[in-house]
Design an enzyme around this catalytic site. Structure first.
Site, mmCIF file in Angstrom:
data_model
loop_
_atom_site.group_PDB
_atom_site.id
_atom_site.type_symbol
_atom_site.label_atom_id
_atom_site.label_comp_id
_atom_site.label_asym_id
_atom_site.label_seq_id
_atom_site.Cartn_x
_atom_site.Cartn_y
_atom_site.Cartn_z
ATOM 1 N N LYS A 114 0.815 -1.215 0.000
ATOM 2 C CA LYS A 114 0.000 0.000 0.000
ATOM 3 C C LYS A 114 0.852 1.269 0.000
ATOM 4 O O LYS A 114 0.364 2.347 -0.333
ATOM 5 C CB LYS A 114 -0.969 -0.018 1.175
ATOM 6 C CG LYS A 114 -2.043 -1.090 0.989
ATOM 7 C CD LYS A 114 -3.169 -0.987 1.992
ATOM 8 C CE LYS A 114 -4.220 -2.047 1.745
ATOM 9 N NZ LYS A 114 -3.732 -3.426 2.042
HETATM 10 C C1 LIG Z 1 -4.360 -4.630 1.517
HETATM 11 C C2 LIG Z 1 -3.548 -5.877 1.443
HETATM 12 C C3 LIG Z 1 -3.866 -6.934 0.562
HETATM 13 C C4 LIG Z 1 -5.099 -6.932 -0.303
HETATM 14 O O1 LIG Z 1 -5.014 -5.981 -1.333
HETATM 15 P P1 LIG Z 1 -6.351 -5.536 -2.098
HETATM 16 O O2 LIG Z 1 -5.910 -4.470 -3.037
HETATM 17 O O3 LIG Z 1 -7.268 -5.011 -1.023
HETATM 18 O O4 LIG Z 1 -6.892 -6.714 -2.770
HETATM 19 C C5 LIG Z 1 -3.021 -8.033 0.508
HETATM 20 N N1 LIG Z 1 -1.929 -8.111 1.302
HETATM 21 C C6 LIG Z 1 -1.598 -7.127 2.161
HETATM 22 C C7 LIG Z 1 -0.395 -7.288 3.010
HETATM 23 C C8 LIG Z 1 -2.381 -5.970 2.270
HETATM 24 O O5 LIG Z 1 -2.054 -5.010 3.136
#
Ligand SMILES: *Cc1c(COP(=O)(O)O)cnc(C)c1O
Length: 448
Positions: A114
């Protein structure tokens, strides 16, 4: 490039408006309008990949695609600054064997993927606010991780303040340190209540027209277009790095919850990335794999799992996927292959990758690994694959963030990355408020 709302194709806006609105006024999510074709650009990257350091290649991918997407609506000089302000870290492609590679997306400040989206959004807002002579206040509610990615990304940005609401006593010690120790333009409000109270307060603040105008409130949720678009850049990077050293067809495996990450990959494919398919890997919160199997989309309350960032029962980006594939499940099936993975299998996956390759992975990545193994077995037994396929699994978080689970699976305790260890020594600063909109309102009007 212009952008349209998934709920109304006639609701068309520019990039600046889309990122400051977050959600479209009709409740829809923004998607690029019309065709972007970047096959030529990708071919150039592939030709030059061998001659460049990976970080330099990544930088050029970010700049090249941003230019294609955002100019001429935004001046080229500004687009270039957005790109360079956002690339303080890069993805790393790591081969496990001749069939499977990990695309490590956890080398940013909060050690999860993210960081890529948050950092590009923060840079976009900083640069695009230069011509307005007023500040913006980002208001976010967090149950832990998303808030820290936003806080780190906006830390020290000009013209922007960030106010984060988190539930007192209900985030982990490390998460609280990440939220409360930055200072400067980042304020942590510790709410005496649950995460739901934090979310409700944020919603009420946005609905209060007078407040939201007086302090220029803005959101930075995961559905924001400014977080979605840059996530497609690392698919191009992974693809370019992989095909420049082999002639396999490339499949991406994406551990998914809200499906933002996977949607970004599908956008890259639409723009001309030569990927063969995507594996949509979920934990037992598997409404999308179920949709691919049955054609029926049936959201339901989420279940708690070891890969908790993917505990989503009604993924918001499904609305984007539906529009991209013309609401046609057969079209979606041609590109997406669904697999769901239990907690037990997740533990097995962490153990197996450690035993076979000597590498520690986190539980989200392990969901991707198990889904990949099943996919490759299926392709082999069906004989349905005419040419060899290589799978790139997106490694979405650093194993050190999930040390209990990793230790349980392998007996080995992963190290906490330096950027996270460093905040543990810093002093917590938060402002405590009750779960009441009048307290939040008073705080915002007094300080901004
Ligand atoms: C947010 C997240 C996901 C999922 O990603 P999406 O875009 O919501 O599908 C997977 N792994 C981690 C570590 C995350 O923080």
């Amino acid at each position: 490039m212009k952008f349209f709302s998934t709920r109304n194709r006639n609701n068309i806006v520019d990039y600046k408006r889309a990122i400051f609105e977050g959600l479209a006024p009709d409740g829809g999510l923004y998607l690029p309008l019309g065709e972007l074709k970047i096959e030529g650009l990708i071919e150039t990257f592939v030709r030059e990949a061998g001659k460049k350091r990976a970080t330099e290649l990544y930088r050029e991918i970010v700049q090249g695609i941003s230019r294609a997407l955002l100019t001429p609506e935004i001046e080229p000089e500004k687009v270039e600054r957005i790109g360079s302000l956002s690339v303080g870290f890069a993805p790393v492609l790591r081969r496990l064997n001749d069939r499977i590679a990990l695309l490590e997306l956890f080398h940013g400040p909060t050690c999860a993927f993210k960081d890529f989206g948050a950092s590009f959004l923060a840079s976009s807002m900083e640069v695009l606010l230069e011509d307005d002579n007023r500040r913006a206040v980002i208001l976010v509610a967090t149950s832990g991780d998303t808030g820290s990615a936003v806080a780190r990304a906006f830390y020290g940005k000009k013209n922007i303040d960030v106010v984060i609401l988190y539930p007192s006593g209900r985030v982990s010690y490390l998460q609280e340190k990440q939220l409360t120790t930055l200072g400067e333009n980042i304020t942590a409000l510790e709410v005496r209540g649950a995460f739901d109270d934090c979310q409700r307060l944020v919603k009420e603040a946005f609905m209060d027209r007078e407040l939201s105008r007086k302090v220029n409130l803005t959101s930075a949720n995961s559905i924001n277009l400014g977080r979605l678009l840059p996530q497609s850049y690392y698919y191009v990077f992974g693809y370019v790095e992989a095909v420049s050293s082999s002639d396999e067809d490339i499949v991406f495996c994406v551990p998914s919850g809200n499906f933002g990450n996977l949607t970004a990959g599908v956008l890259a494919w639409k723009w001309g990335l030569g990927t063969r398919r995507f594996i949509a890997a979920t934990n037992v919160n598997d409404v999308v794999p179920e949709y691919l199997a049955s054609g029926v989309f049936a959201p339901r309350p989420s279940v708690k799992t070891l890969s908790n960032a993917m505990d989503v029962g009604n993924p918001s980006n499904f609305e984007r996927l539906r529009v991209i594939f013309d609401d046609n499940v057969d079209k979606m099936r041609e590109m997406l292959y669904g697999e769901s993975v239990s907690d037990e299998e997740t533990i097995d996956g962490i153990r197996e990758v450690y035993e076979r390759f000597g590498i520690l992975i986190d539980p989200h990545t392990a969901v991707g690994y198990i889904a990949t193994k099943r996919y490759l077995e299926r392709m082999r037994s069906d004989g349905s694959s005419s040419s060899p396929e290589g799978v790139i699994i997106l490694a979405t978080a650093h194993p050190g963030k999930f040390s209990d689970t990793v230790k349980r699976a392998t007996g080995v305790e992963p190290e906490l990355p330096d950027t996270l260890r460093e905040v543990l020594g810093r002093e917590k600063r938060s402002v405590v408020i009750g779960p009441d909109i009048s307290e939040l309102r008073a705080f915002l009007l007094k300080h901004f």
